[in-house]
Design a protein around this motif. Sequence first.
Motif, mmCIF file in Angstrom:
data_model
loop_
_atom_site.group_PDB
_atom_site.id
_atom_site.type_symbol
_atom_site.label_atom_id
_atom_site.label_comp_id
_atom_site.label_asym_id
_atom_site.label_seq_id
_atom_site.Cartn_x
_atom_site.Cartn_y
_atom_site.Cartn_z
ATOM 1 N N SER A 60 0.918 -1.146 0.025
ATOM 2 C CA SER A 60 0.062 -0.061 0.027
ATOM 3 C C SER A 60 0.975 1.290 0.079
ATOM 4 N N ALA A 61 1.917 1.166 0.819
ATOM 5 C CA ALA A 61 2.708 2.713 0.854
ATOM 6 C C ALA A 61 3.603 2.580 -0.340
ATOM 7 N N VAL A 62 4.027 1.507 -1.056
ATOM 8 C CA VAL A 62 4.639 1.905 -2.496
ATOM 9 C C VAL A 62 3.776 2.195 -3.416
ATOM 10 N N MET A 63 2.426 1.494 -3.653
ATOM 11 C CA MET A 63 1.693 1.857 -4.637
ATOM 12 C C MET A 63 1.019 3.305 -4.375
ATOM 13 N N ALA A 64 1.078 3.627 -3.280
ATOM 14 C CA ALA A 64 0.535 5.269 -2.902
ATOM 15 C C ALA A 64 1.555 6.159 -3.176
ATOM 16 N N ARG A 65 2.770 5.717 -3.230
ATOM 17 C CA ARG A 65 4.083 6.587 -3.362
ATOM 18 C C ARG A 65 4.014 7.225 -1.918
ATOM 19 N N ASP A 66 3.972 6.549 -0.742
ATOM 20 C CA ASP A 66 3.839 7.320 0.346
ATOM 21 C C ASP A 66 5.231 7.258 0.782
ATOM 22 N N TRP A 67 6.102 8.057 0.486
ATOM 23 C CA TRP A 67 7.634 8.017 0.720
ATOM 24 C C TRP A 67 8.034 7.842 2.181
ATOM 25 N N HIS A 68 7.223 8.957 2.949
ATOM 26 C CA HIS A 68 7.218 8.676 4.537
ATOM 27 C C HIS A 68 7.059 7.580 5.055
ATOM 28 N N GLU A 69 6.041 7.131 4.707
ATOM 29 C CA GLU A 69 5.440 5.536 5.312
ATOM 30 C C GLU A 69 6.542 4.360 4.786
ATOM 31 N N MET A 70 7.026 4.496 3.399
ATOM 32 C CA MET A 70 8.082 3.700 3.095
ATOM 33 C C MET A 70 9.416 3.528 3.993
ATOM 34 N N VAL A 71 9.774 5.015 4.270
ATOM 35 C CA VAL A 71 11.081 4.984 5.256
ATOM 36 C C VAL A 71 10.520 4.559 6.581
ATOM 37 N N LEU A 73 8.690 2.481 7.315
ATOM 38 C CA LEU A 73 8.622 0.812 7.325
ATOM 39 C C LEU A 73 10.014 0.282 7.408
ATOM 40 N N GLY A 74 10.996 0.982 7.251
ATOM 41 C CA GLY A 74 12.327 0.466 6.949
ATOM 42 C C GLY A 74 12.920 0.787 5.775
ATOM 43 N N GLY A 75 12.317 1.536 4.817
ATOM 44 C CA GLY A 75 12.736 1.723 3.275
ATOM 45 C C GLY A 75 14.023 2.496 3.598
ATOM 46 N N ASN A 76 15.148 1.999 2.895
ATOM 47 C CA ASN A 76 16.172 2.867 2.857
ATOM 48 C C ASN A 76 15.939 4.016 1.702
ATOM 49 N N LEU A 77 16.312 5.250 2.175
ATOM 50 C CA LEU A 77 15.882 6.405 1.142
ATOM 51 C C LEU A 77 16.540 6.396 -0.343
ATOM 52 N N PHE A 78 17.802 5.670 -0.244
ATOM 53 C CA PHE A 78 18.752 5.587 -1.402
ATOM 54 C C PHE A 78 18.045 4.468 -2.193
ATOM 55 N N PHE A 79 17.464 3.350 -1.660
ATOM 56 C CA PHE A 79 16.909 2.417 -2.335
ATOM 57 C C PHE A 79 15.425 2.731 -3.270
ATOM 58 N N ILE A 80 14.609 3.327 -2.105
ATOM 59 C CA ILE A 80 13.282 3.734 -2.615
ATOM 60 C C ILE A 80 13.231 4.823 -3.346
ATOM 61 N N ILE A 83 12.341 4.164 -7.127
ATOM 62 C CA ILE A 83 10.663 3.882 -7.483
ATOM 63 C C ILE A 83 10.689 5.093 -7.887
ATOM 64 N N SER A 84 11.125 6.222 -7.666
ATOM 65 C CA SER A 84 10.904 7.661 -8.045
ATOM 66 C C SER A 84 11.272 7.788 -9.636
ATOM 67 N N ALA A 85 12.281 7.018 -9.896
ATOM 68 C CA ALA A 85 12.961 6.862 -11.272
ATOM 69 C C ALA A 85 11.898 6.319 -12.348
ATOM 70 N N VAL A 86 11.141 5.433 -11.861
ATOM 71 C CA VAL A 86 10.367 4.588 -12.553
ATOM 72 C C VAL A 86 9.068 5.728 -12.979
ATOM 73 N N ASP A 87 8.570 6.689 -12.009
ATOM 74 C CA ASP A 87 7.334 7.303 -12.306
ATOM 75 C C ASP A 87 7.628 8.381 -13.444
ATOM 76 N N PRO A 88 8.588 9.342 -13.571
ATOM 77 C CA PRO A 88 9.519 9.811 -12.612
ATOM 78 C C PRO A 88 8.766 10.876 -11.525
ATOM 79 N N THR A 89 9.439 10.866 -10.327
ATOM 80 C CA THR A 89 8.980 11.943 -9.298
ATOM 81 C C THR A 89 10.191 12.711 -9.072
ATOM 82 N N PRO A 90 10.171 13.972 -9.061
ATOM 83 C CA PRO A 90 11.372 14.858 -8.578
ATOM 84 C C PRO A 90 11.838 14.646 -7.159
ATOM 85 N N ILE A 91 12.997 14.650 -6.767
ATOM 86 C CA ILE A 91 13.343 14.306 -5.545
ATOM 87 C C ILE A 91 12.792 15.230 -4.512
ATOM 88 N N THR A 92 12.476 16.435 -4.989
ATOM 89 C CA THR A 92 12.141 17.523 -4.005
ATOM 90 C C THR A 92 10.694 17.256 -3.504
#
Length: 117
Positions: A60-71, A73-80, A83-92
Amino acid sequence: MSEAAATIPDTPLFDRAGSIRGYRINKMAMALGQPANRAAFKSDEEAYLDSFGLSAHEKSAVMARDWHEMVRLGGNLFFILKISAVDPTPITRIGAAQASMEHEDFLHLRLGKKRNG
């Protein structure tokens, strides 16, 4: 060091416990470095996430692109960020989500961008 002393307000820390907790999200996101995996992710995101054994909450967090929740849940920002490169989503936009701020406010308050007008 006590847990309280090792925290920064509103910032989930990526420590050993977070690394273990986020193993599945991080493994999935790291795999997006391969073109075939990016294609699979774009083709059927839910099936791709299932192939890495993500929990319903993680998916749910990944599909909603809930970056805060992914982190959280233990997501490493450099890995997640992969995901932003697939969309693409600006890092800001991710930074704004992490800070629980609107994008324009984040640009102005955190990055010093002048507002138009």
